[in-house]
Design a protein around this motif. Structure first.
Motif, PDB file in Angstrom:
ATOM      1  N   ALA A 156      -3.219  -3.544  -2.200  1.00  0.00           N
ATOM      2  CA  ALA A 156      -4.192  -2.685  -1.527  1.00  0.00           C
ATOM      3  C   ALA A 156      -4.815  -1.646  -2.433  1.00  0.00           C
ATOM      4  O   ALA A 156      -5.928  -1.207  -2.194  1.00  0.00           O
ATOM      5  CB  ALA A 156      -3.515  -1.970  -0.360  1.00  0.00           C
ATOM      6  N   TYR A 191      -0.314  -4.769   5.128  1.00  0.00           N
ATOM      7  CA  TYR A 191       0.803  -4.673   4.163  1.00  0.00           C
ATOM      8  C   TYR A 191       2.077  -4.131   4.796  1.00  0.00           C
ATOM      9  O   TYR A 191       2.968  -3.670   4.090  1.00  0.00           O
ATOM     10  CB  TYR A 191       0.370  -3.793   2.973  1.00  0.00           C
ATOM     11  CG  TYR A 191      -0.911  -4.290   2.347  1.00  0.00           C
ATOM     12  CD1 TYR A 191      -0.908  -5.413   1.519  1.00  0.00           C
ATOM     13  CD2 TYR A 191      -2.131  -3.676   2.619  1.00  0.00           C
ATOM     14  CE1 TYR A 191      -2.085  -5.899   0.968  1.00  0.00           C
ATOM     15  CE2 TYR A 191      -3.310  -4.164   2.079  1.00  0.00           C
ATOM     16  CZ  TYR A 191      -3.276  -5.275   1.258  1.00  0.00           C
ATOM     17  OH  TYR A 191      -4.443  -5.761   0.721  1.00  0.00           O
ATOM     18  N   LYS A 195      -6.301   7.915   8.296  1.00  0.00           N
ATOM     19  CA  LYS A 195      -6.650   7.582   6.909  1.00  0.00           C
ATOM     20  C   LYS A 195      -6.052   8.647   5.987  1.00  0.00           C
ATOM     21  O   LYS A 195      -5.932   9.808   6.386  1.00  0.00           O
ATOM     22  CB  LYS A 195      -8.183   7.583   6.737  1.00  0.00           C
ATOM     23  CG  LYS A 195      -8.891   6.355   7.232  1.00  0.00           C
ATOM     24  CD  LYS A 195      -8.675   5.123   6.384  1.00  0.00           C
ATOM     25  CE  LYS A 195      -9.424   5.134   5.074  1.00  0.00           C
ATOM     26  NZ  LYS A 195      -9.235   3.876   4.315  1.00  0.00           N
ATOM     27  N   CYS A 199       0.863  -1.180   0.000  1.00  0.00           N
ATOM     28  CA  CYS A 199       0.000   0.000   0.000  1.00  0.00           C
ATOM     29  C   CYS A 199       0.903   1.236   0.000  1.00  0.00           C
ATOM     30  O   CYS A 199       1.829   1.314   0.811  1.00  0.00           O
ATOM     31  CB  CYS A 199      -0.861  -0.023   1.265  1.00  0.00           C
ATOM     32  SG  CYS A 199      -1.685   1.545   1.603  1.00  0.00           S
ATOM     33  N   TRP A 215       0.334   4.088   1.088  1.00  0.00           N
ATOM     34  CA  TRP A 215       0.162   4.901   2.299  1.00  0.00           C
ATOM     35  C   TRP A 215       0.677   4.127   3.511  1.00  0.00           C
ATOM     36  O   TRP A 215       1.573   4.586   4.218  1.00  0.00           O
ATOM     37  CB  TRP A 215      -1.329   5.259   2.427  1.00  0.00           C
ATOM     38  CG  TRP A 215      -1.713   6.003   3.658  1.00  0.00           C
ATOM     39  CD1 TRP A 215      -2.436   5.516   4.709  1.00  0.00           C
ATOM     40  CD2 TRP A 215      -1.415   7.365   3.998  1.00  0.00           C
ATOM     41  NE1 TRP A 215      -2.620   6.469   5.654  1.00  0.00           N
ATOM     42  CE2 TRP A 215      -2.007   7.627   5.251  1.00  0.00           C
ATOM     43  CE3 TRP A 215      -0.718   8.386   3.365  1.00  0.00           C
ATOM     44  CZ2 TRP A 215      -1.910   8.863   5.885  1.00  0.00           C
ATOM     45  CZ3 TRP A 215      -0.631   9.624   4.003  1.00  0.00           C
ATOM     46  CH2 TRP A 215      -1.217   9.848   5.241  1.00  0.00           C
ATOM     47  N   ASN A 216       0.086   2.970   3.751  1.00  0.00           N
ATOM     48  CA  ASN A 216       0.552   2.027   4.784  1.00  0.00           C
ATOM     49  C   ASN A 216       0.633   2.628   6.192  1.00  0.00           C
ATOM     50  O   ASN A 216       1.454   2.201   6.987  1.00  0.00           O
ATOM     51  CB  ASN A 216       1.950   1.481   4.379  1.00  0.00           C
ATOM     52  CG  ASN A 216       2.009  -0.033   4.551  1.00  0.00           C
ATOM     53  OD1 ASN A 216       1.037  -0.660   4.961  1.00  0.00           O
ATOM     54  ND2 ASN A 216       3.150  -0.622   4.267  1.00  0.00           N
ATOM     55  N   ARG A 217      -0.217   3.620   6.468  1.00  0.00           N
ATOM     56  CA  ARG A 217      -0.106   4.279   7.774  1.00  0.00           C
ATOM     57  C   ARG A 217      -1.393   4.275   8.594  1.00  0.00           C
ATOM     58  O   ARG A 217      -1.416   4.841   9.684  1.00  0.00           O
ATOM     59  CB  ARG A 217       0.338   5.739   7.562  1.00  0.00           C
ATOM     60  CG  ARG A 217       1.842   5.881   7.561  1.00  0.00           C
ATOM     61  CD  ARG A 217       2.237   7.325   7.416  1.00  0.00           C
ATOM     62  NE  ARG A 217       2.422   7.672   6.031  1.00  0.00           N
ATOM     63  CZ  ARG A 217       2.510   8.907   5.562  1.00  0.00           C
ATOM     64  NH1 ARG A 217       2.395   9.929   6.371  1.00  0.00           N
ATOM     65  NH2 ARG A 217       2.708   9.132   4.291  1.00  0.00           N
ATOM     66  N   CYS A 218      -2.477   3.723   8.064  1.00  0.00           N
ATOM     67  CA  CYS A 218      -3.715   3.715   8.850  1.00  0.00           C
ATOM     68  C   CYS A 218      -3.459   2.873  10.100  1.00  0.00           C
ATOM     69  O   CYS A 218      -2.915   1.768  10.009  1.00  0.00           O
ATOM     70  CB  CYS A 218      -4.863   3.125   8.038  1.00  0.00           C
ATOM     71  SG  CYS A 218      -5.198   4.050   6.536  1.00  0.00           S
ATOM     72  N   PHE A 274      -5.300   1.188  12.069  1.00  0.00           N
ATOM     73  CA  PHE A 274      -6.067  -0.040  12.319  1.00  0.00           C
ATOM     74  C   PHE A 274      -5.693  -1.151  11.345  1.00  0.00           C
ATOM     75  O   PHE A 274      -6.270  -2.242  11.395  1.00  0.00           O
ATOM     76  CB  PHE A 274      -7.577   0.240  12.175  1.00  0.00           C
ATOM     77  CG  PHE A 274      -7.936   0.735  10.798  1.00  0.00           C
ATOM     78  CD1 PHE A 274      -8.261  -0.147   9.783  1.00  0.00           C
ATOM     79  CD2 PHE A 274      -7.893   2.089  10.498  1.00  0.00           C
ATOM     80  CE1 PHE A 274      -8.552   0.301   8.512  1.00  0.00           C
ATOM     81  CE2 PHE A 274      -8.184   2.548   9.221  1.00  0.00           C
ATOM     82  CZ  PHE A 274      -8.506   1.641   8.223  1.00  0.00           C
ATOM     83  N   CYS A 275      -4.745  -0.886  10.423  1.00  0.00           N
ATOM     84  CA  CYS A 275      -4.496  -1.826   9.321  1.00  0.00           C
ATOM     85  C   CYS A 275      -3.020  -2.192   9.255  1.00  0.00           C
ATOM     86  O   CYS A 275      -2.168  -1.314   9.060  1.00  0.00           O
ATOM     87  CB  CYS A 275      -4.933  -1.163   8.010  1.00  0.00           C
ATOM     88  SG  CYS A 275      -4.344  -1.999   6.545  1.00  0.00           S
TER      89      CYS A 275
HETATM   90  S1  SF4 Z   1      -6.503   0.805   5.210  1.00  0.00           S
HETATM   91 FE1  SF4 Z   1      -5.999   0.863   3.048  1.00  0.00          FE
HETATM   92  S2  SF4 Z   1      -4.953   2.850   2.772  1.00  0.00           S
HETATM   93 FE2  SF4 Z   1      -4.898   2.394   4.956  1.00  0.00          FE
HETATM   94  S3  SF4 Z   1      -2.945   1.347   5.277  1.00  0.00           S
HETATM   95 FE3  SF4 Z   1      -4.502  -0.262   4.975  1.00  0.00          FE
HETATM   96  S4  SF4 Z   1      -4.426  -0.715   2.815  1.00  0.00           S
HETATM   97 FE4  SF4 Z   1      -3.380   1.250   3.101  1.00  0.00          FE
END
Ligand code: SF4
Length: 429
Positions: A218, A179, A310, A168, A170-173, A175-176
């Protein structure tokens, strides 16, 4: 373990289709294999099993306690998995031998051609080229071709994944962490063509159990515009994909020339990059068979989105969805349930309903309500614990889902989008 076969006693029904082999025992057990003999799905007396290319098996069933019904899903551990797969594959050997000897209570579909038994034997002999150890070997091969396929929308579990990007951007959310194990990478043409070749070789005839093509990871749509158009051209050259422009006799002709084909191309998109593309660009993507784009809205509350880090706000996500829909492409909008706990409960419901109701969703679109699944090391869990955010109880999760559902109001109530629960714990590929 839950799969015992008695050739003399059991009624066995075998159906070999162009894309799969199904075996039903006494209506309580159904086993489905792809045309390379890989077990894909099984139903054994109230228990459902799904097997992935990396040889994991998820078991699902309904339990009850104190009059309450609940769903259980768990991944089989190594020992359980070996017993389960050994039982399935040795059961198939019994069936195969019984057919060869003309024994057993074996049934076939009506009106099949005289060489159908030969077809069945051929299909079962393919299944019998596999066993637990070979499936484990396949797993290693799969992991040499793919980075782990971290997640897909639930309507895409039977898709053909092509990793035209990895990770991804961005890879900074918070909660996720799907990746976090890889850097964002856009593959070049040569790498994509090589990947497609390897995927084809790996899947063999099993490719035809796949109904659509999903461009991973992603956010494949984050690829710069010109490059992405080229990627779609490559995918369309490599695979027969049904075009929405075909109608009437042209459509019938195309289908007769391509009896095995894919329904379309699908992918995730984030609200930040997505908002930097025009309607005309999305129309170009539609012409190249992009059929649905999945956007992680998560929440309509900017305060909550900000807390989750986000890359976009709610207005940007709304704009992206409207632009995509204006181009005639369907969307799948993902909303996270339980995120922000009690502190954000009311605002999350109110703002999410407001944003979704402005999206003009309709037939062909999806709204996914996906319960947040965390673990103590996740950035979100650490932040939430510092701020003493109280997580929602299971009853409050249900209440949040009901509140969002009740608030939704669609422009064309005769043709509403499909609203469905997205349980990421069930996901395997
Ligand atoms: S929620 Fe989507 S945009 Fe945010 S880090 Fe995960 S894959 Fe990336």
């Amino acid at each position: 373990m839950r799969f015992q076969l008695s050739i003399k006693r059991d009624k066995i029904f075998i159906n070999v289709r162009t894309h799969a082999i199904s075996i039903t025992l006494n209506t309580f057990t159904v086993l489905t294999f792809d045309k390379e003999g890989r077990l894909i799905w099984a139903y054994l007396d109230g228990y459902t099993f799904r097997r992935s290319f990396d040889n994991r098996v998820i078991e699902k069933y309904r339990g009850s306690e104190n009059g309450q019904r609940y769903r259980i899903r768990k991944e089989l551990d190594e020992k359980e998995k070996r017993i389960f797969l050994d039982n399935v594959y040795s059961g198939i050997r019994l069936i195969y031998e019984a057919i060869k000897k003309g024994e057993g209570n074996i049934n076939f579909p009506h009106n099949v051609s005289s060489n159908y038994i030969e077809e069945v034997e051929k299909a079962l002999s393919k299944v019998l080229t596999l066993n637990y150890d070979k499936l484990e070997k396949e797993k290693r091969k799969f992991l040499s071709i793919y980075k782990p396929v971290s997640i897909l929308p639930p309507d895409q579990y039977l898709t053909l994944v092509l990793q035209v990007t990895e990770g991804c951007w961005w890879n900074r959310c918070t909660f996720c962490d799907f990746y976090r194990d890889r850097k964002f990478k856009v593959k070049n043409d040569e790498e994509i063509i090589k990947h497609i070749k390897e995927v084809r070789e790996f899947l063999g005839e099993g490719i035809w159990l796949r109904k659509s093509i999903f461009l991973a990871d992603a956010n494949a749509l984050a690829i710069p515009e010109e490059r992405f158009l080229k990627v779609l051209d490559i995918v369309n050259q490599e695979f027969p994909i049904i075009s929405e422009d075909l109608e009437g006799p042209d459509l019938s002709k195309w289908k007769s020339e391509h009896p095995l084909h894919f329904s379309g191309i699908y992918s995730f998109l984030d609200g930040f990059i997505g908002g930097r593309r025009s309607t005309e660009y999305y129309r170009e993507l539609k012409r190249r068979n992009l059929k649905r784009v999945y956007v992680g809205l998560e929440s309509g509350s900017n305060k909550l989105l900000n807390f989750l880090q986000k890359p976009n706000n709610a207005e940007e996500a709304l704009e992206v969805v409207r632009t995509i829909k204006e181009a005639g492409i369907n969307v799948g909008v993902i909303v996270m349930i339980g995120i922000g706990g009690e502190d954000y409960f009311e605002e999350h419901v109110k703002e999410t309903v407001k944003v979704i109701n402005s999206m003009r969703l309709g037939k062909g679109d999806f709204i996914y309500l996906s319960e947040f699944v965390g673990h103590p090391e996740l950035e979100y869990s650490i932040d939430a614990s510092k701020l003493e955010i109280k997580a929602l109880s299971q009853d409050r999760i249900v209440e949040q889902i009901d509140s969002i559902r009740r608030g939704l109001d669609f422009t064309d109530p005769e043709n509403p989008p499909k609203i469905t629960i997205y349980d990421i714990m069930e996901f395997i590929y």
